[in-house]
Each structure stands twice: as structure tokens, then as C-alpha cells.
Design an enzyme around this catalytic site. Structure first.
Site, PDB file in Angstrom:
ATOM      1  N   CYS A 131      47.879  27.662  29.751  1.00  0.00           N
ATOM      2  CA  CYS A 131      48.727  28.591  28.991  1.00  0.00           C
ATOM      3  C   CYS A 131      49.811  27.883  28.175  1.00  0.00           C
ATOM      4  O   CYS A 131      50.632  28.522  27.519  1.00  0.00           O
ATOM      5  CB  CYS A 131      49.361  29.602  29.941  1.00  0.00           C
ATOM      6  N   LYS A 196      54.168  37.385  37.665  1.00  0.00           N
ATOM      7  CA  LYS A 196      52.729  37.146  37.581  1.00  0.00           C
ATOM      8  C   LYS A 196      52.327  36.111  38.627  1.00  0.00           C
ATOM      9  O   LYS A 196      52.844  34.996  38.635  1.00  0.00           O
ATOM     10  CB  LYS A 196      52.393  36.649  36.171  1.00  0.00           C
ATOM     11  N   LYS A 249      51.936  41.820  38.115  1.00  0.00           N
ATOM     12  CA  LYS A 249      50.514  41.547  37.972  1.00  0.00           C
ATOM     13  C   LYS A 249      50.042  40.580  39.037  1.00  0.00           C
ATOM     14  O   LYS A 249      50.689  39.543  39.205  1.00  0.00           O
ATOM     15  CB  LYS A 249      50.330  40.952  36.569  1.00  0.00           C
ATOM     16  N   SER A 275      41.538  42.622  36.169  1.00  0.00           N
ATOM     17  CA  SER A 275      40.077  42.618  36.075  1.00  0.00           C
ATOM     18  C   SER A 275      39.373  42.613  37.424  1.00  0.00           C
ATOM     19  O   SER A 275      38.363  43.298  37.609  1.00  0.00           O
ATOM     20  CB  SER A 275      39.636  41.410  35.248  1.00  0.00           C
ATOM     21  N   TYR A 314      41.722  48.728  32.613  1.00  0.00           N
ATOM     22  CA  TYR A 314      40.415  48.814  31.947  1.00  0.00           C
ATOM     23  C   TYR A 314      39.765  50.170  32.206  1.00  0.00           C
ATOM     24  O   TYR A 314      38.803  50.525  31.540  1.00  0.00           O
ATOM     25  CB  TYR A 314      39.503  47.675  32.442  1.00  0.00           C
TER      26      TYR A 314
HETATM   27  C1  PBG Z   1      46.438  35.024  30.248  1.00  0.00           C
HETATM   28  C2  PBG Z   1      46.129  36.252  30.987  1.00  0.00           C
HETATM   29  C3  PBG Z   1      45.353  36.400  32.144  1.00  0.00           C
HETATM   30  C4  PBG Z   1      45.264  37.760  32.401  1.00  0.00           C
HETATM   31  C5  PBG Z   1      45.997  38.395  31.418  1.00  0.00           C
HETATM   32  N1  PBG Z   1      46.560  37.450  30.567  1.00  0.00           N
HETATM   33  C6  PBG Z   1      44.580  35.449  32.937  1.00  0.00           C
HETATM   34  C7  PBG Z   1      45.155  34.322  33.627  1.00  0.00           C
HETATM   35  O1  PBG Z   1      46.350  34.182  33.863  1.00  0.00           O
HETATM   36  O2  PBG Z   1      44.308  33.496  33.936  1.00  0.00           O
HETATM   37  C8  PBG Z   1      44.482  38.380  33.515  1.00  0.00           C
HETATM   38  C9  PBG Z   1      44.212  39.821  33.391  1.00  0.00           C
HETATM   39  C10 PBG Z   1      43.120  40.382  34.242  1.00  0.00           C
HETATM   40  O3  PBG Z   1      42.627  39.748  35.181  1.00  0.00           O
HETATM   41  O4  PBG Z   1      42.756  41.520  33.966  1.00  0.00           O
HETATM   42  N2  PBG Z   1      47.488  34.270  30.673  1.00  0.00           N
END
Ligand code: PBG
Length: 328
Positions: A131, A196, A249, A275, A314
Site C-alpha cells: 500500500c 483497519k 474494517k 469480501s 457487496y
Molecule cells: C486496499 C484495500 C483492501 C480492502 C479494501 N481496500 C485490501 C487489503 O488491505 O489487502 C479489502 C476489502 C475487502 O476485503 O472487501 N488497501
């Protein structure tokens, strides 16, 4: 029997009418935010195997998709770009002609009322899938801030209504706020993914966004699922730096964290139903093991009961339909 003293809780559960009167948490399509994966090219609607019902779509499919979202009463979408070109520094993320910038312009031309939130991160755009930028094998914080700020400004220039940085670099809210203000976008809110976790629940997203780290993991920037105090520290610094919304999250395994930030932090809280949470429900539903509709609406009720104001999911389109059918 006469002396027996007890409370008759069932008095308030005896009819649908009374149950509706005493309901403490309600759901509405306006609670929902719908994530979209946009790809370059034409005529593309690529299914994502681990996320049944979710597609990567090219720009020519945006219009029909947005018409559906708007007709269902969902007020906002969040865009994730899947670029053709990746490099060490994620340059497509801050290209004014990048896929997300193009998608944003198109949506705002056709659906000016729809709120376009844009994910601000580099992982889909970097060849290494991290990132931020890499120095000596590590993600280098401060140079990453410059690129993330450039990305946010380019997204605002394209017409994004809200910037949602998900990179978990230190100081990202402060850097992006300053960059937006200096570029004349002081009115654009920041929806920070400040809380997060380094979670296994992101697996299917990484298939959808092609953003799996090519080496190592994200544990040096995303939080340890074991930690609660750290979430409060992150949330408080984001507030000091000027975040307008706060995302927690994932959502389901972190309802305690949602409640805690709700009690301490006075901005709207967004629960990201990620997800992996979606994939688990879909897999069980496809096997006929669960009632998908009832289960999804119960999960959303629990997120709102925990204190979330907005649910990023989703399931948004199906859920909006279900909410209209049912009395929730
Ligand atoms: C990117 C990002 C991620 C998600 C949203 N933005 C993935 C990660 O950190 O690898 C995950 C969202 C999901 O799993 O629905 N930084």
C-alpha cells in the site's frame, strides 16, 4: 402461583405491531454503500470466483450498474480501480487519466446526485502489491504519503465527492487533508479507514482487485486483530488529523470495536462488511445451508446495533431489495 413475581417481557413481543413499535434498530437502503471494481477496456464484466455476484466492470457497464443502484435508493458507491499497468510507485493511482478518475468523471456526469467515494491506496497499482512504496524491503511511510496525497488530489479533481484512504500509513489523514486544502478541495470530506486490521477476511478482495502483496504481508501497517486499545489510538489520531468519517474494517468479527469507537468518537462510523464475510455467506447460501436474506439482514442489524451509521457491502443491491420487501 399468586406470589410468584416475575417480569413479563413477552408482553412487548406478542404482535407484529407491538414488535415494530419497540424495535430499537432499523435498516434502510440509505445506510448502504456499494463497492465497485472498475477495469480498463470495453465490454468487460469479469466474474470474481470467490465473490459470486460481484464483477470487475469496464466503463461501458457503469451506466446500467448506476441506474440500478440509484433506483434501489442506495446513496453512494465506492470505487476500486484495477489498472492494466502496475509499477514500483503505483503511478496509475495518480494519473488524471487513470481508471478510477475516468470512472468518477463518467458517473458524476450521468448521476450527479450519486455520492462517489473513492478508495485511496496504492496496492492495486504497485507491482509489489503493497500500500506504499518500498525501500530496502520495507514499506517507507513518508514518501508513500506524498504519492497518496497526489492520488487523493487527482481523484478530487476528477469529481470524487469523498476521499477514502485505506493505506494505513501514519499521518495519511493529515497529509491528504493538507494536500486537498492546498489544491482547493477543502470542502471534500475524508472517510478514513483508520481502524483497519491485518485480516484474513480480505482474501477474496485481493482476487478481485489483484492486490495481493508479492512478498511479506501487511502486518507492519495494518493492525493486529488482538488489539483494542490500538484501535482507539488510531481512531483518536485520525480525528485530530481531521477525518470526517471513520471506517472499521472488517465488520463482523469487530463489532466490539465498532461499539467502542461509537462511544468515544463523534463522526459517522462506517462498518466495512468485507469480501471474506461476503464469500462465507454466499458459499453457505449456494449450498442451501442458510437463509441468505435473513442472515444478511441480521448481520446488518448487528452492525447498526453496535453503532455503525453506514454499511459498506457487496450485498448492497440485494439487501436494498430485501429491505423494501420486508419490514425491517
Ligand atoms: C486496499 C484495500 C483492501 C480492502 C479494501 N481496500 C485490501 C487489503 O488491505 O489487502 C479489502 C476489502 C475487502 O476485503 O472487501 N488497501
Amino acid at each position: 402461583m399468586n406470589e410468584l413475581q416475575f417480569s413479563r417481557h413477552r408482553r412487548l413481543r406478542q404482535s407484529q405491531g407491538i414488535r415494530s413499535m419497540v424495535k430499537e434498530t432499523t435498516l434502510s437502503p440509505s445506510d448502504l454503500m456499494y463497492p465497485l471494481f472498475v477495469v480498463e477496456g470495453e465490454g468487460k464484466k469479469n466474474p470474481i470466483a470467490s465473490m459470486p455476484g460481484v464483477y470487475q466492470i469496464s466503463l461501458d457497464y457503469l451506466k446500467e450498474e448506476m441506474e440500478e443502484v440509484v433506483s434501489l435508493g442506495i446513496p453512494s458507491v465506492i470505487l476500486f480501480g484495477v489498472p492494466n499497468h502496475k509499477d514500483e510507485v503505483g503511478s496509475e493511482a495518480y494519473n488524471d487519466e487513470g481508471i478510477v478518475q475516468k470512472a468518477t468523471r463518467l458517473i458524476k456526469e450521468q448521476f450527479p446526485e450519486l455520492v462517489v467515494v473513492v478508495d485511496t491506496c496504492l496496492c492495486q497499482y504497485t507491482s509489489h502489491g503493497h500500500c506504499g512504496v518500498i525501500k530496502d524491503g520495507c514499506v517507507d511511510n513518508d514518501p508513500s504519503l506524498e504519492l497518496l496525497t497526489k492520488t487523493a488530489v487527482s481523484q478530487a479533481k476528477a469529481g470524487a465527492d469523498i476521499i477514502a484512504p485505506s493505506n494505513m500509513m501514519d499521518g495519511f489523514v493529515a497529509a491528504i487533508r493538507q494536500g486537498l486544502d492546498e489544491a482547493g478541495y477543502s470542502h471534500i470530506p475524508i472517510m478514513s479507514y483508520g481502524v483497519k486490521y491485518a485480516s484474513a477476511f480480505y482474501g477474496p478482495f485481493r482476487d478481485a482487485a489483484h492486490s495481493t502483496p508479492q512478498f511479506g504481508d501487511r502486518k507492519t501497517y495494518q493492525m493486529d486483530p488482538a488489539n483494542r486499545l490500538e484501535a482507539m489510538k488510531e481512531a483518536l489520531t485520525d480525528m485530530e488529523e481531521g477525518a470526517d468519517f471513520l471506517i472499521v474494517k472488517p465488520a463482523l468479527s469487530y463489532l466490539d470495536i465498532i461499539r467502542e469507537v461509537r462511544n468515544e468518537i463523534f463522526v459517522p462510523i462506517v462498518a466495512y462488511n468485507v469480501s471474506g464475510e461476503y464469500a462465507m455467506v454466499k458459499a453457505a447460501a449456494q449450498n442451501g445451508w442458510i437463509d441468505e436474506k435473513k442472515m444478511v439482514l441480521e448481520m446488518f442489524t448487528s452492525m447498526k446495533r453496535a453503532g455503525a451509521n453506514i454499511i459498506m457491502t457487496y450485498h448492497a443491491k440485494d439487501a436494498a431489495r430485501w429491505m423494501k420487501e420486508e419490514q425491517y
